[in-house]
Each structure stands twice: as structure tokens, then as C-alpha cells.
Design a protein around this motif. Structure first.
Motif, PDB file in Angstrom:
ATOM      1  N   ARG A  25      84.515  36.199  34.509  1.00  7.61           N
ATOM      2  CA  ARG A  25      85.586  35.214  34.353  1.00  7.61           C
ATOM      3  C   ARG A  25      85.075  33.802  34.609  1.00  7.61           C
ATOM      4  O   ARG A  25      84.132  33.597  35.345  1.00  7.61           O
ATOM      5  CB  ARG A  25      86.722  35.544  35.324  1.00  7.61           C
ATOM      6  N   SER A  26      85.763  32.841  34.008  1.00  8.56           N
ATOM      7  CA  SER A  26      85.423  31.430  34.201  1.00  8.56           C
ATOM      8  C   SER A  26      86.299  30.815  35.276  1.00  8.56           C
ATOM      9  O   SER A  26      87.430  31.251  35.493  1.00  8.56           O
ATOM     10  CB  SER A  26      85.633  30.654  32.899  1.00  8.56           C
ATOM     11  N   TYR A  27      85.770  29.781  35.919  1.00 12.29           N
ATOM     12  CA  TYR A  27      86.545  28.972  36.865  1.00 12.29           C
ATOM     13  C   TYR A  27      87.006  27.714  36.152  1.00 12.29           C
ATOM     14  O   TYR A  27      86.306  27.189  35.287  1.00 12.29           O
ATOM     15  CB  TYR A  27      85.682  28.553  38.060  1.00 12.29           C
ATOM     16  N   ASP A  28      88.166  27.215  36.536  1.00  9.17           N
ATOM     17  CA  ASP A  28      88.629  25.909  36.071  1.00  9.17           C
ATOM     18  C   ASP A  28      88.070  24.861  37.023  1.00  9.17           C
ATOM     19  O   ASP A  28      88.211  24.991  38.238  1.00  9.17           O
ATOM     20  CB  ASP A  28      90.159  25.818  36.082  1.00  9.17           C
ATOM     21  N   PRO A  35      92.762  19.480  35.185  1.00  7.79           N
ATOM     22  CA  PRO A  35      91.758  20.375  34.584  1.00  7.79           C
ATOM     23  C   PRO A  35      90.714  19.555  33.824  1.00  7.79           C
ATOM     24  O   PRO A  35      91.064  18.686  33.033  1.00  7.79           O
ATOM     25  CB  PRO A  35      92.570  21.245  33.622  1.00  7.79           C
ATOM     26  N   LYS A  38      85.821  24.331  31.943  1.00 15.82           N
ATOM     27  CA  LYS A  38      85.636  25.722  32.362  1.00 15.82           C
ATOM     28  C   LYS A  38      84.192  25.924  32.788  1.00 15.82           C
ATOM     29  O   LYS A  38      83.278  25.348  32.198  1.00 15.82           O
ATOM     30  CB  LYS A  38      85.947  26.678  31.207  1.00 15.82           C
ATOM     31  N   SER A  40      81.477  28.965  33.556  1.00 18.79           N
ATOM     32  CA  SER A  40      81.091  30.377  33.497  1.00 18.79           C
ATOM     33  C   SER A  40      79.940  30.652  34.447  1.00 18.79           C
ATOM     34  O   SER A  40      79.216  29.742  34.861  1.00 18.79           O
ATOM     35  CB  SER A  40      80.652  30.750  32.081  1.00 18.79           C
ATOM     36  N   ILE A  60      90.616  29.575  40.243  1.00 24.27           N
ATOM     37  CA  ILE A  60      90.824  30.767  39.421  1.00 24.27           C
ATOM     38  C   ILE A  60      92.129  31.396  39.901  1.00 24.27           C
ATOM     39  O   ILE A  60      92.318  31.621  41.091  1.00 24.27           O
ATOM     40  CB  ILE A  60      89.638  31.753  39.501  1.00 24.27           C
TER      41      ILE A  60
END
Length: 107
Positions: A25-28, A35, A38, A40, A60
Motif C-alpha cells: 500500500r501507498s502512504y499519502d 495531500p 503518494k 510507495s 494511511i
């Protein structure tokens, strides 16, 4: 790479092993609660910002890292690193923990 007169904030996410949390999953990346991109696993992002004081965190879902305060000068770059805490097979209690899910620090 950067715009003249602007500063840059670089956020790098380390690979913390096969069983790391959020591996797929990616983090913001949030800068001043907006925002900004993203992030990864094993990647980095560089964001142009106005010179001055900024608060950065990665997020996340409902959790993430604490805010990190940085001062960015024109034409300079601040480097941060995000490190996931724990592993995927952590006990359920870890999911409800008040401790932060991700560590974010200056490099």
C-alpha cells in the motif's frame, strides 16, 4: 528539478523487510494538512514548497506518522524518511494502539 525561489521537501520510504506493514500500500504525503502525493514502498517523492515553515506527515487510513516540523529555505531541500513500524502479522492489539503506525524523521 525544483522551481527557482521554491524549496523542496523529499520524503523517502524505506523497505523494512518482507513482513513489513503496508508492504503493498501507498502512504499519502501531507504537507500542511494538504495531500501532496503518494509514497510507495522503497520510493521517494519530492514536492516543491514555498520557503518557510511546514508540517509534514504521512498518512494511511485513520493513522500514520506524527507531524514533523521543518523550515525550508528557497532553493534548498529538506530530506525526510518514513519507516513503517511493526509487521503484517502483528497482534490485533497493535491495530488499536495509540502509538503511531509510521515513524517520520529528518535524514
Amino acid at each position: 528539478v525544483g522551481q527557482p525561489g521554491y524549496g523542496r521537501i523529499r520524503v523517502r520510504r524505506v523497505k523494512a523487510g518482507f513482513f513489513e506493514r503496508d508492504r503493498l500500500r501507498s502512504y499519502d504525503v501531507m504537507i500542511d494538512e494538504r495531500p501532496s502525493g503518494k509514497l510507495s514502498r522503497g520510493k521517494e517523492i519530492v514536492i516543491n514548497v514555498a520557503p518557510g515553515h511546514h508540517e509534514v506527515r504521512v498518512k494511511i487510513d485513520w493513522t500514520g506518522s506524527p507531524k514533523v516540523s521543518v523550515d525550508v529555505a528557497a532553493d534548498e531541500q529538506v530530506n525526510l524518511v518514513a519507516v513503517p513500524k511493526g509487521v503484517q502479522i502483528a497482534p490485533i492489539g497493535d491495530l488499536a494502539s495509540t502509538d503511531h503506525w509510521v515513524t517520520l524523521v529528518e535524514e
